[in-house]
Design a protein around this motif. Structure first.
Motif, short mmCIF file in Angstrom:
data_model
loop_
_atom_site.label_atom_id
_atom_site.label_comp_id
_atom_site.label_asym_id
_atom_site.label_seq_id
_atom_site.Cartn_x
_atom_site.Cartn_y
_atom_site.Cartn_z
N ALA A 158 -7.22 11.24 67.13
CA ALA A 158 -8.58 11.25 67.67
C ALA A 158 -9.53 10.58 66.67
N ASP A 159 -10.78 10.41 67.09
CA ASP A 159 -11.78 9.89 66.18
C ASP A 159 -12.73 11.01 65.79
N SER A 160 -13.31 10.84 64.60
CA SER A 160 -14.23 11.85 64.13
C SER A 160 -15.61 11.62 64.74
N VAL A 161 -16.21 12.67 65.30
CA VAL A 161 -17.57 12.56 65.83
C VAL A 161 -18.36 13.78 65.37
N LEU A 212 -6.21 8.13 78.56
CA LEU A 212 -5.64 8.49 77.27
C LEU A 212 -6.13 7.48 76.23
N VAL A 213 -6.86 7.97 75.24
CA VAL A 213 -7.35 7.07 74.20
C VAL A 213 -6.74 7.49 72.87
N ILE A 214 -5.87 6.65 72.35
CA ILE A 214 -5.23 6.96 71.07
C ILE A 214 -5.79 6.05 70.00
N SER A 215 -6.25 6.66 68.92
CA SER A 215 -6.81 5.87 67.85
C SER A 215 -5.88 5.93 66.65
N LEU A 216 -5.49 4.77 66.14
CA LEU A 216 -4.60 4.75 64.99
C LEU A 216 -5.37 4.53 63.69
N SER A 217 -6.71 4.56 63.80
CA SER A 217 -7.51 4.21 62.62
C SER A 217 -7.29 5.16 61.45
N ASN A 218 -6.99 6.44 61.74
CA ASN A 218 -6.77 7.39 60.65
C ASN A 218 -5.56 7.00 59.82
N PHE A 219 -4.47 6.65 60.53
CA PHE A 219 -3.26 6.28 59.81
C PHE A 219 -3.44 4.97 59.08
N ARG A 220 -4.22 4.05 59.69
CA ARG A 220 -4.49 2.79 59.01
C ARG A 220 -5.23 3.08 57.71
N ARG A 221 -6.19 3.99 57.76
CA ARG A 221 -6.95 4.33 56.55
C ARG A 221 -6.04 4.91 55.47
N ILE A 222 -5.12 5.77 55.87
CA ILE A 222 -4.24 6.40 54.87
C ILE A 222 -3.44 5.34 54.11
N PHE A 223 -3.00 4.30 54.85
CA PHE A 223 -2.17 3.31 54.18
C PHE A 223 -2.97 2.25 53.45
N ASP A 273 -14.27 15.71 58.36
CA ASP A 273 -13.51 14.72 59.09
C ASP A 273 -12.15 15.33 59.43
N TRP A 274 -12.10 16.08 60.53
CA TRP A 274 -10.86 16.77 60.89
C TRP A 274 -9.74 15.81 61.25
N PRO A 275 -10.02 14.73 62.00
CA PRO A 275 -8.91 13.83 62.35
C PRO A 275 -8.21 13.22 61.13
N ILE A 276 -8.96 12.81 60.11
CA ILE A 276 -8.27 12.20 58.97
C ILE A 276 -7.49 13.27 58.21
N ALA A 277 -8.05 14.49 58.12
CA ALA A 277 -7.31 15.58 57.46
C ALA A 277 -6.00 15.85 58.21
N SER A 278 -6.06 15.82 59.55
CA SER A 278 -4.84 16.03 60.35
C SER A 278 -3.83 14.91 60.09
#
Lengths: 295, 295
Positions: free
Chosen positions: B37-40, B59-70, B263-268
């Motif tokens: 998800a995205d953080s709002v 269905l909206v899937i955001s891969l931005s969190n995983f992109r940020r991690i890497f 930022d719960w999504p990035i923590a997840s």
């Protein structure tokens, strides 16, 4: 087996014990320091213990933590014992593999992960069903989850070592499986159940990370309060509080251990006496045969 | 098994199985969902992946969190630092713990019980308070520095607090019992006749140790190492109380993303990546702990 104590082994033991105990003893020592500074010894004083009694937020938090710990450890003992029985007595059932995983994984799972995942569950549940609100209930549920693992491991090893033939003998003599279990096996695993209740109780009482995640705003357990204080540095009031907690827990654990060992010895003695009595009265030949395990 | 069709069976199996499924396993799927998800800014602070419009589901899937991690240095560095810290602490724990376990296993049965109790007892006292107790010793104006300055051994206080070294000390101190106990369990079961046979055949003690004792105690070493390593990687309390602002361990990153940045999504996403990293070590632990309980 060697029975001597070479220098190497004594050094290892002393080093280990020193590592484990010096910090705790230092903490207890400082709780009697009249000076609030660690670097300065101001003489013996009990004033930090006096200050403890007047901190109402501290007392409230302690009470809340105790309530949570009692509720959570009692529930965990019920679920964990059932899980241990299921894993030891039923060798194949659907879900056995998953259950085995779920009772070992929490033992090593980093608390931050458990905390985040459970908070997200509770938040999603609240969003969908309007229940549960974060607070006492969610903390208890989270604590039960990780305590079950410790209960299952403890009770399971006891069940594995318990003599199955006694229970089988009772069933051969006509008692149902339920009654045989309650009257024979339950007393045998009772020490493990008590020990795991105590362990769950102390783990729940001590938990900071998981509680911080699943407690809503406004709910403060004792570890959360302690953490917010020690984050700012060494605090003499916390030293006094820590000494109280460590003493109470230490006395309870040592006392329970001593009582369990005494009960154990008595049971062993009774079994031995019963065997002797049995051996001397071989007039009725059915009895010794029935007592032998049919397996 | 003649009792496998026990009518009580599911009454025993279902309660723990369902409880753990709901409160331990299902939360990981929620975490996986929210990591996409995205953080709002709202309550709860993330977007819905699945939205329902009048006629269809979206269905909206955001891969931005995983992109940020890497791509962001912070996360990569935190993972690497956590793994390195845990690995090094586990090694030191092993070097300290093995001799202790060995010494306990080789002592007289009566002494052995007392020594075991001594090793287990700290495990019952509060983890948070023990970490805090260490602070009183290694702080810049703590006991160690006060003593060394007083004795004239050093002229300036040693800076241990808020360094990597303090984190190592904290982990070793807190997790040492977890290393000692599994190793002790395998050493205790070691067949003494093997050692005698080796000695009779002219093997010097150190050869016997390397050829017989050490290989046979490997399951305990593996279980103990994983019991230290896995929670240490995700440790939060120790780096937060003893480490400095620069020591970003992954547990702390998750905590900060959650509580400070909301930022719960990035923590997840960090938690999910972390679990993927940990699957290997957890599998090793399960393999050896199962082997242990089967025997």
């Amino acid at each position: 087996m060697q029975r001597r104590y070479p220098l190497f082994r004594i050094t290892a033991l002393c080093l280990g014990i020193a590592i484990l105990y010096v910090p705790i003893l230092v903490l207890i020592g400082y709780s009697f320091n009249a000076s609030p500074l660690v670097s300065l010894w101001g003489g013996l004083s009990l004033k930090w213990y006096g200050a403890l009694v007047h901190r109402h937020t501290l007392l409230h938090a302690a009470l809340l933590s105790l309530e949570i710990a009692v509720t959570a450890s009692t529930a965990a003992v019920v679920f964990g014992t059932l899980a241990a029985i299921a894993l030891v007595r039923f060798t194949r059932f659907p879900g056995r593999f998953v259950l085995t995983g779920m009772v070992t994984a929490p033992l090593v799972m980093p608390e931050v992960i458990t905390g985040i995942t459970q908070l997200l569950l509770f938040v999603s549940l609240l969003q969908t069903f309007g229940w549960p609100h974060r607070g006492f209930l969610t903390i208890v549920l989270a604590h039960v989850t990780f305590c079950i693992a410790y209960v299952t491991v403890t009770v399971r090893s006891r069940l594995l070592s318990a003599d199955r033939s006694l229970e089988e003998a009772a069933m051969d003599l006509g008692s149902g499986p339920m009654r045989a279990f309650v009257e024979i096996t339950l007393p045998l695993i009772a020490p493990a159940i008590l020990a795991s209740w105590l362990l769950s109780f102390t783990l729940s009482l001590d938990d900071l990370v998981i509680s911080s995640f699943v407690a809503g705003p406004g709910t403060n357990t004792l570890p959360m309060l302690i953490y917010s204080k020690v984050k700012l540095g060494v605090s003499p009031v916390v030293n006094a509080l820590a000494t109280v907690i460590i003493t109470v827990v230490g006395v309870c654990v040592i006392g329970a251990g001593w009582m369990m060992r005494r009960a154990e010895r008595r049971r062993e003695l009774e079994i031995r006496l019963a065997e002797q009595a049995n051996a001397s009265t071989t007039a009725t030949p059915e009895e010794p045969i029935a007592l032998r395990s049919p397996s | 098994m003649h009792r496998s069709r026990n009518p009580w069976r599911w009454l025993i199996i279902l309660p723990p199985l369902l409880f753990l499924l709901i409160f331990f396993l299902v939360p990981f799927f929620f975490t996986l969902k929210i990591s996409f998800a995205d953080s709002v800014i709202r309550i709860p602070p993330f977007t819905d992946i699945l939205t329902r419009t009048a006629h269809h589901l979206r269905l909206v899937i955001s891969l931005s969190n995983f992109r940020r991690i890497f791509t962001e240095r912070l996360y990569v560095l935190a993972y690497l630092f956590s793994l390195r810290t845990a690995l090094l602490s586990t090694l030191i724990c092993l070097l300290l713990g093995y001799p202790i376990a060995y010494a306990i296993a080789r002592s007289r049965p009566s002494t052995r019980n007392i020594l075991l109790m001594v090793i287990i007892l700290p495990f019952w006292t509060s983890f948070l308070l023990r970490v805090y107790a260490l602070e009183a010793i290694i702080d810049n104006d703590g006991l160690l520095n006060t003593l060394l300055l007083h004795l004239g051994i050093i002229s300036h206080p040693l800076v241990i607090m808020h360094t990597n070294f303090a984190i190592y000390l904290g982990i070793i101190y807190s997790y040492l019992p977890f290393m000692v106990l599994p190793i002790f369990a395998t050493l205790e079961k070691l067949d003494a006749t093997l050692l005698e046979a080796a000695a009779d055949l002219g093997s010097p003690p150190w050869r016997t140790f390397l050829d017989v004792t050490l290989p046979l105690s490997m399951p305990g070493v593996a279980a103990g190492s994983m019991l230290v390593f896995i929670p240490a990687v995700g440790e939060f309390v120790i780096p937060s109380l003893l480490g400095g602002p620069g020591n970003l361990m992954i547990g702390r990153v998750m905590w900060d993303e959650f509580f400070i940045n909301h930022d719960w999504p990035i923590a997840s996403a960090v938690a999910i990546m972390f679990l993927i990293v940990l699957v290997g070590p957890i599998a090793i632990y399960r393999h050896f702990s199962d082997q242990h309980s089967e025997s």
